[in-house]
Design a protein around this motif. Structure first.
Motif, PDB file in Angstrom:
ATOM      1  N   GLN A 301      44.620  39.070  49.516  1.00  0.00           N
ATOM      2  CA  GLN A 301      44.639  39.789  48.246  1.00  0.00           C
ATOM      3  C   GLN A 301      43.366  40.598  48.112  1.00  0.00           C
ATOM      4  OE1 GLN A 301      45.436  37.262  44.879  1.00  0.00           O
ATOM      5  NE2 GLN A 301      45.465  38.925  43.398  1.00  0.00           N
ATOM      6  N   VAL A 303      41.211  42.715  44.885  1.00  0.00           N
ATOM      7  CA  VAL A 303      41.119  43.068  43.474  1.00  0.00           C
ATOM      8  C   VAL A 303      39.921  43.993  43.282  1.00  0.00           C
ATOM      9  CG1 VAL A 303      42.244  40.966  42.669  1.00  0.00           C
ATOM     10  CG2 VAL A 303      39.764  40.991  42.936  1.00  0.00           C
ATOM     11  N   PHE A 336      39.926  37.350  37.475  1.00  0.00           N
ATOM     12  CA  PHE A 336      41.112  37.877  38.148  1.00  0.00           C
ATOM     13  C   PHE A 336      42.113  36.751  38.377  1.00  0.00           C
ATOM     14  CE2 PHE A 336      37.576  40.559  39.349  1.00  0.00           C
ATOM     15  CZ  PHE A 336      38.072  41.849  39.234  1.00  0.00           C
ATOM     16  N   ASN A 379      47.264  40.552  37.264  1.00  0.00           N
ATOM     17  CA  ASN A 379      46.191  41.484  36.970  1.00  0.00           C
ATOM     18  C   ASN A 379      46.775  42.839  36.614  1.00  0.00           C
ATOM     19  OD1 ASN A 379      44.087  39.634  37.714  1.00  0.00           O
ATOM     20  ND2 ASN A 379      44.666  39.993  39.835  1.00  0.00           N
ATOM     21  N   GLU A 398      44.393  46.310  41.665  1.00  0.00           N
ATOM     22  CA  GLU A 398      44.527  45.250  40.676  1.00  0.00           C
ATOM     23  C   GLU A 398      43.190  45.126  39.943  1.00  0.00           C
ATOM     24  OE1 GLU A 398      46.454  41.510  41.853  1.00  0.00           O
ATOM     25  OE2 GLU A 398      46.713  42.425  43.832  1.00  0.00           O
ATOM     26  N   SER A 400      40.769  43.539  36.537  1.00  0.00           N
ATOM     27  CA  SER A 400      40.515  42.198  36.030  1.00  0.00           C
ATOM     28  C   SER A 400      41.479  41.825  34.908  1.00  0.00           C
ATOM     29  CB  SER A 400      39.064  42.068  35.561  1.00  0.00           C
ATOM     30  OG  SER A 400      38.782  42.971  34.519  1.00  0.00           O
TER      31      SER A 400
END
Length: 460
Positions: A301, A303, A336, A379, A398, A400
């Motif tokens: 992932q 973010v 997140f 998110n 993505e 927060s």
């Protein structure tokens, strides 16, 4: 008279020779003792021929057998020097560093006059030691027991920044000591290992006898970046590799080493889950945080903290790996939502990599299903995310899930406490407890605020 003077001179020389012989004998028999008097430190450094030396004893006890800081409320004198029994005024004490213990239930504060230990929930100062010789830039706890790793600040007249002391405050004495030719950047502790981080090398020692087990070369590491797993079934170490943006993962129990090219820029911050199977990283750009599987290096992932460059101070993962917190010099703590594997609340119940069915499934196929789980919270992304591949990457990022704003003039580190609660500690002496909505996210709610250097709640 001349004869008498010659006899006195001869007697003094004889005494000096006997004293030196006793010192040498003591040095050779040092393995029979627990404490090494500081009187022989200078003599020992002369004999130092390697890049590091270790002072230890065969009587070193397992950390699990020591007492707890919860009950260590008496200031006792020891080889750290006589403590100042009167509290220094808050204006005279400078906070040098703050650091979490391994389960984030406590934090240690290194000050210009010693160190202090605080419990997080409920917030309480549980222990302090004020010294006349100076302060400590590194105070590393071992869970909640009385074992500490200490590294002196530059202004410490007795303990230089190139020396690590393993201090047992229950016995009020040093039970081990490491000396190096260069400044110590950080120290990390497990119940069975001690890791000392220099700018270009890591040393891994056995906790029971302080024997050197491993040496790892790294790229220049002035931040002292290193993190360890703390599950008793696994021993995983993450540190910078030999190339920019690279992270080296050591699975010591499995005898597996993995190199992950995490970022294009230098690594600024990294952290592991308790079992060491997941890694979160940020670079010196400070815009993206990435999560990896440490066994095969797969990125699980990504973010985005923001668009502007920022200095990342800390990354924290919740115990169930559902949430990730990031603090930076922008004065905001971001939360997140993660989609990676969710373990049980109790880390001690986690399976080892060899036993984990999710790991076995993932390791035997190219599927990530074993490490990706559906999340009830998502998110937020850009409203233009449908044009992914056409617009710049940050439009499809993505962002927060929840945020908390802080003064920008201090460095903060964050960690997860009880359910949906985040604790934040700053090097300006501030302590925050905040909660967030696990469904809707948004701005976090401040539930507690303490100026802990100025608190009157001294341990009794």
């Amino acid at each position: 008279m001349n004869t008498e003077k010659r006899e006195q001179k001869f007697g003094r020389r004889l005494i000096n020779l006997i004293t030196r012989a006793l010192r040498l004998l003591f040095q050779r028999c040092i393995s029979c003792f627990i404490w090494i008097p500081t009187t022989f430190d200078r003599f020992k450094q002369v004999l130092m021929t390697m890049s590091s030396t270790v002072s230890t004893s065969q009587g070193f006890l397992s950390p699990a057998r020591h007492g707890s800081f919860e009950s260590s409320n008496v200031l006792a004198s020891g080889s750290l020097g006589q403590p100042e029994m009167e509290s220094n005024g808050s204006n005279e004490v400078e906070l040098i560093s703050v650091s979490w213990n391994q389960d984030y239930g406590c934090f240690a504060a290194g000050t210009s006059h010693g160190f202090r230990i605080y419990n997080c929930e409920p917030f309480k100062e549980t222990f302090r030691r004020d010294l006349k010789s100076g302060g400590f830039k590194i105070v590393e706890m071992l869970f909640r027991c009385n074992i500490l790793a200490l590294v002196g600040a530059d202004a410490n007249s007795q303990y230089p920044p190139n020396k690590v002391l393993i201090w047992d405050d229950h016995q009020s004495r040093c039970v081990g000591e490491f000396s190096f030719r260069s400044e110590v950047r950080s120290v990390k502790l497990r119940r069975d290992r001690i890791v000392v981080v220099l700018e270009h090398k890591l040393y891994v020692y056995n906790f029971m006898d302080l024997k050197l087990l491993h040496q790892i070369e790294t790229l220049g590491n002035p931040r002292g970046l290193c993190c360890l797993s703390h599950d008793s079934n696994t021993f995983v170490l993450a540190c910078p590799g030999l190339h920019r943006g690279q992270v080296r993962i050591e699975h010591f129990g499995l005898n597996v080493m993995k190199l992950i090219n995490a970022h294009d820029s230098h690594i600024a911050c990294l952290t592991l889950t308790m079992d060491g199977l997941l890694l979160a990283t940020a670079s010196t750009r400070g815009t993206l945080i990435r999560i990896f599987n440490t066994m095969d290096g797969t990125r699980l992932q990504e973010v985005r903290r923001g668009v502007d460059r920022a200095e990342i101070y800390g990354i924290a993962l919740s115990r169930n790996v559902q949430w990730l917190a990031v603090s930076s010099d922008k004065g905001t703590v971001h939360i997140f939502s993660l989609r990676v594997r969710v373990a049980g609340e109790d880390s001690s119940s986690c399976l080892s990599p060899a036993q984990d069915p999710a790991f076995l499934e993932h390791n035997s196929s190219s599927s990530l299903d074993g490490l990706i789980s559906p999340s009830t919270s998502v998110n937020p992304g850009s409203s233009l995310s449908f044009m992914r591949g056409v617009l710049p990457r940050y439009f499809s990022s993505e962002w927060s899930f929840a945020q908390f704003h802080l003064p920008e003039d201090a460095q903060y580190i964050a960690a997860f406490s009880s359910q949906n609660t985040v604790i934040i500690v700053g090097v300006n002496g501030s302590f925050y407890r905040c909660s967030f909505d696990p469904v809707h996210g948004g701005q976090m709610f401040q539930r507690e605020y303490v100026r802990f250097l100025q608190t009157e709640s001294r341990p009794r």
